[in-house]
Design a protein around this motif. Structure first.
Motif, short mmCIF file in Angstrom:
data_model
loop_
_atom_site.label_atom_id
_atom_site.label_comp_id
_atom_site.label_asym_id
_atom_site.label_seq_id
_atom_site.Cartn_x
_atom_site.Cartn_y
_atom_site.Cartn_z
N ASP A 97 26.32 34.39 48.43
CA ASP A 97 25.00 33.80 48.63
C ASP A 97 24.87 33.04 49.94
N GLY A 98 25.97 32.64 50.57
CA GLY A 98 25.91 31.98 51.86
C GLY A 98 25.51 30.52 51.83
N ALA A 99 25.42 29.92 50.65
CA ALA A 99 25.00 28.52 50.57
C ALA A 99 26.10 27.55 50.94
N GLN A 100 27.36 27.90 50.65
CA GLN A 100 28.49 26.98 50.87
C GLN A 100 28.19 25.64 50.20
N ALA A 101 27.67 25.70 48.98
CA ALA A 101 27.09 24.52 48.34
C ALA A 101 28.10 23.65 47.61
N MET A 102 29.16 24.24 47.07
CA MET A 102 30.00 23.54 46.12
C MET A 102 31.32 23.08 46.73
N ALA A 103 31.72 21.86 46.38
CA ALA A 103 33.04 21.38 46.79
C ALA A 103 34.13 22.20 46.12
N ASP A 104 33.89 22.64 44.89
CA ASP A 104 34.81 23.53 44.18
C ASP A 104 34.34 24.97 44.39
N VAL A 105 35.11 25.73 45.17
CA VAL A 105 34.69 27.08 45.54
C VAL A 105 34.60 28.00 44.33
N VAL A 106 35.31 27.68 43.24
CA VAL A 106 35.26 28.53 42.05
C VAL A 106 33.83 28.63 41.52
N ARG A 107 33.02 27.59 41.71
CA ARG A 107 31.62 27.64 41.28
C ARG A 107 30.84 28.73 42.00
N GLU A 108 31.35 29.18 43.15
CA GLU A 108 30.68 30.23 43.92
C GLU A 108 31.53 31.49 43.98
N SER A 109 32.40 31.68 43.01
CA SER A 109 33.33 32.80 43.00
C SER A 109 33.08 33.71 41.81
N GLN A 110 33.82 34.82 41.75
CA GLN A 110 33.67 35.76 40.64
C GLN A 110 35.03 36.29 40.23
N PHE A 111 35.27 36.27 38.92
CA PHE A 111 36.48 36.86 38.37
C PHE A 111 36.31 38.38 38.27
N ARG A 112 37.35 39.11 38.62
CA ARG A 112 37.38 40.56 38.47
C ARG A 112 38.69 40.95 37.77
N GLY A 113 38.68 42.13 37.17
CA GLY A 113 39.93 42.67 36.66
C GLY A 113 40.85 43.05 37.80
N THR A 114 42.12 43.26 37.51
CA THR A 114 43.07 43.64 38.56
C THR A 114 42.73 45.00 39.17
N ASP A 115 41.88 45.77 38.49
CA ASP A 115 41.39 47.04 39.04
C ASP A 115 40.02 46.87 39.70
N TRP A 116 39.61 45.62 39.93
CA TRP A 116 38.34 45.24 40.56
C TRP A 116 37.13 45.47 39.65
N SER A 117 37.36 45.74 38.38
CA SER A 117 36.24 45.88 37.45
C SER A 117 35.53 44.54 37.32
N GLU A 118 34.23 44.60 37.07
CA GLU A 118 33.42 43.38 37.02
C GLU A 118 33.38 42.75 35.63
N THR A 119 34.09 43.31 34.68
CA THR A 119 34.05 42.78 33.32
C THR A 119 35.46 42.52 32.80
N PRO A 120 36.21 41.59 33.44
CA PRO A 120 37.53 41.26 32.90
C PRO A 120 37.40 40.55 31.56
N SER A 121 38.46 40.54 30.81
CA SER A 121 38.47 39.84 29.53
C SER A 121 38.46 38.34 29.78
N VAL A 122 37.50 37.63 29.17
CA VAL A 122 37.38 36.18 29.35
C VAL A 122 37.15 35.53 28.00
N ASP A 123 37.38 34.20 27.94
CA ASP A 123 37.09 33.46 26.73
C ASP A 123 35.65 32.94 26.77
N ALA A 124 35.29 32.11 25.79
CA ALA A 124 33.90 31.65 25.66
C ALA A 124 33.44 30.85 26.86
#
Length: 697
Positions: free
Chosen positions: A39-66
């Motif tokens: 998004d280019g905002a560079q808004a968050m001190a914690d970069v994880v808030r602007e990140s995305q989890f992927r599977g090791t095969d780059w799939s967009e739906t890795p297994s996650v908890d609640a």
């Protein structure tokens, strides 16, 4: 983590900026986009808030908890643009082999991980991530052989992952980057429509929403409400929220409670807390409440249109429901217009229950958003229906308190986007010169005037939920040209003068609050530099410097409407700025317009009316009268800015049809006018009336 401070209950609104719609300088807002690695905002001190989890095969739906924490080995994408050099802090619960990837600019050294440590007692891993040179393109972590707990024996993911920018504490006490806060402070209002994914947010129950413990990219569920409130608090800026279209009453009540009292990250408090985990909206700040976003828009990605249309269809024939209080509806789209007004008003009434009457229209400001220029009559039909239904106490459908429209909403209106008379098809000197010469087109002024006339005619502020220039942007929200083309126009120095002129046009035609779209992430409209993406939040682009100028300059004097004392004529189509509703035709040699009285069960709210913008140089008491053709004894209401000023009692003197020269002047009604723009409404109560002109002395 929350900031544990004592927060007082709400206080009368006086924005920290000290500016409001009645100030001598403009009152401005900005939209913010969904947080993401792109998004280019560079808004968050914690970069994880602007990140995305992927599977090791780059799939967009890795297994996650609640809470979105991965329950498997994974990749974390943290940038796709440019990423600043420096030493970052990586922290997570669990253990893993971690690698980092990213190409440095100009072939410099890439990132690496050092000082990695694991504390078995707390099950916490920390490490430094060194970025020697600015990175470009996709940047990501690989987390392999993950162990969620010290007892794990397989790759079962991690939890509580954070990636702190250089110079920011790793304890969660600072949420937003200083540059992002600086950029937001250039405006007075922050609108979080995209931030909470209003167009695709399918939440119904409070349990559907994203809580503050959620990790990574939130997608269609939207960011946590607490995070948006904390942004308003961190910037001392008023807040604009977009309520999910399908949210039930309990959801809305929880949302109102969260804004008033704060929350523990999951559940809102029901009373003031000495040490809230997540603080409520800071005392003195305002909250604007909008139902969904562009519910009239059937374009791709605007799911709210279908959701709200389905809800309207469900109730359109149910005469026990407010949208059909005057009889079963057969027009699906009329039902849709009424549903939008109904649900918007009912959301405001729930906020009234939580905040109390004294907070309404000061601290809490509900807004009826519509299609620009009263297109497809979303605005006018919503206002008329609301006046008809809420204007009196009813038993079925129930309405326990009679309210004026300006007791339901603070403001109303459509968007305030503006285009040029020349399309930005290329970046040649001739095309760009023609584009800026034709920006904005004349339609911008007329659309603003129409929305302002309808809004002010019902005693509401004229507001634009979104707006601004968008070279190369389509009506469906996409870029019709390349990113580079749009960015070239947005970065051109001529944009400064044209945006400044457009805002003066907006103000002169009755606009009072314009929320510009959008800070980052949408190249035709955004305020960042897409030609040269920064490594921190942009604060000094051409468009942001223009906002600095607009914000400090005196507002333009109104030009909409007829100056009074004076006469507003209604010849052959009416005076500029006058809006006619329910007017059947012109008569008496084209010198009078018929305003028909309603014969339906909806009440006088649906009688024909004229909405007449006028402007007084000085506040004072003025004398109002009508020149008309009195075919029968008629009562005509005179309303000024939504308030009843009096009723003309006009005796019929023509016996049915008057001669062309047999017009008469009504008795006089004395009424107060404020200085500046006002909108007068005239509406028959018991018989049709032919009106020739309004006279104000």
């Amino acid at each position: 983590m929350g900031v544990c401070l004592a927060w007082a209950a709400w206080a009368p609104a006086h924005s920290a900026s000290g500016v409001d719609v009645d100030s001598t300088t403009p009152y401005l807002g900005i939209g913010i986009n969904q947080l993401s690695y792109f998004d280019g905002a560079q808004a968050m001190a914690d970069v994880v808030r602007e990140s995305q989890f992927r599977g090791t095969d780059w799939s967009e739906t890795p297994s996650v908890d609640a809470h979105g924490n991965p329950t498997q080995d994974f990749i974390l994408i943290f940038s796709s643009n440019r990423f600043a050099a420096g030493t970052y802090t990586l922290v997570f619960q669990g253990w893993a082999n971690v690698g980092v990837s990213g190409a440095a600019e100009n072939g410099g050294a890439g990132p690496y991980i050092t000082n990695k440590r694991y504390n078995k007692i707390t099950n916490t891993t920390t490490a430094d991530v060194v970025v020697p040179n600015t990175l470009t393109g996709n940047c990501w972590f690989n987390f392999n052989q993950t162990r969620r707990t010290s007892a794990s024996t397989r790759s079962d993911g991690l939890s509580n992952l954070h990636f702190w920018r250089p110079g920011y504490p790793a304890d969660g006490s600072v949420l937003f980057t200083q540059e992002f806060v600086k950029a937001m402070k250039k405006f007075h209002v922050i609108r979080g429509m995209d931030f909470v994914s209003a167009n695709s947010n399918a939440s119904v129950n409070w349990s559907d929403r994203t809580d503050m413990n959620f990790q990574g990219y939130v997608g269609s569920k939207g960011q946590p409400w607490e995070l948006l409130v904390q942004l308003a608090n961190a910037t001392d800026r008023d807040l604009w929220i977009n309520v999910p279209v399908q949210a039930n009453d309990a959801y809305i009540r929880n949302l109102a409670g969260l804004i008033r009292y704060g929350s523990d990250g999951v559940t809102p408090y029901s009373r003031t807390q000495t040490n809230p985990v997540y603080a409520p909206l800071k005392a003195g700040l305002r909250v604007y409440v909008e139902y969904g976003n562009e519910l009239w828009n059937s374009g791709p990605g605007f799911y709210g249109f279908g959701w709200s249309l389905n809800l309207a269809t469900k109730y359109m024939a149910d005469t026990t429901h407010p949208i059909a209080y005057d009889g079963a509806l057969t027009d699906t789209y009329l039902a849709h217009r009424r549903w939008i007004a109904y649900r918007s008003a009912s959301i405001g009434l729930i906020f009234r229950q939580v905040f109390g009457d004294a907070a309404m229209m000061g601290t809490v400001r509900p807004v009826l958003a519509s299609q620009v220029g009263n297109a497809n009559v979303y605005l006018s039909e919503g206002l008329k229906w609301a006046e008809g239904f809420y204007g009196q106490v009813r038993t079925s459908p129930a309405n326990s308190v009679a309210r004026q429209v300006n007791q339901l909403w603070w403001g109303a209106g459509g968007a305030a986007y503006y285009d040029s008379t020349t399309a930005p098809t290329d970046t040649s000197a001739a095309t760009m010169r023609a584009y800026f010469a034709g920006l904005p087109s004349a339609e911008f002024a007329s659309n603003t005037a129409i929305d302002a006339t309808w809004s002010r005619g019902y005693g509401l502020k004229s507001v634009a939920y979104e707006g601004g220039p968008g070279p190369g942007g389509s009506s469906s929200g996409s870029a019709t040209g390349s990113v580079e083309l749009a960015a070239t126009y947005n970065a051109d120095s001529r944009m400064w003068a044209r945006m400044k002129a457009a805002h003066q046009i907006y103000t002169a035609n009755g606009g009072e609050l314009l929320n510009y779209y959008v800070y980052s992430g949408s190249p035709p409209w955004d305020f960042v530099n897409d030609l040269n993406p920064g490594v921190v939040s942009d604060t000094s682009t051409v468009k942001l410097r223009t906002i600095d100028t607009i914000r400090m300059a005196p507002k333009a004097a109104p030009t909409l409407g007829t100056a009074v004392p004076g006469t507003v004529w209604f010849p052959n189509g009416g005076s500029v700025g006058v809006q006619f509703d329910g007017a059947a035709n012109w008569r008496y040699n084209g010198q009078a317009i018929r305003l028909p009285v309603t014969t339906g069960t909806g009440g006088k709210a649906f009688s024909g009316m004229a909405l007449i913008p006028i402007r007084a140089e000085q506040a004072g008491t003025y004398r109002f009268s009508l020149a008309m053709y009195p075919e029968a004894d008629t009562q005509v209401e005179l309303m000024i800015n939504g308030e009843l000023a009096g009723t003309f009692n006009i005796p019929g003197t023509c016996g049915g049809i008057c001669a062309d020269n047999a017009y008469a002047t009504s008795p006089v009604i004395k009424a107060a006018l404020p200085a500046g723009l006002s909108v007068v409404r005239v509406r028959p109560v018991n018989n049709d009336i032919w009106i020739r002109r309004l006279i104000v002395r």
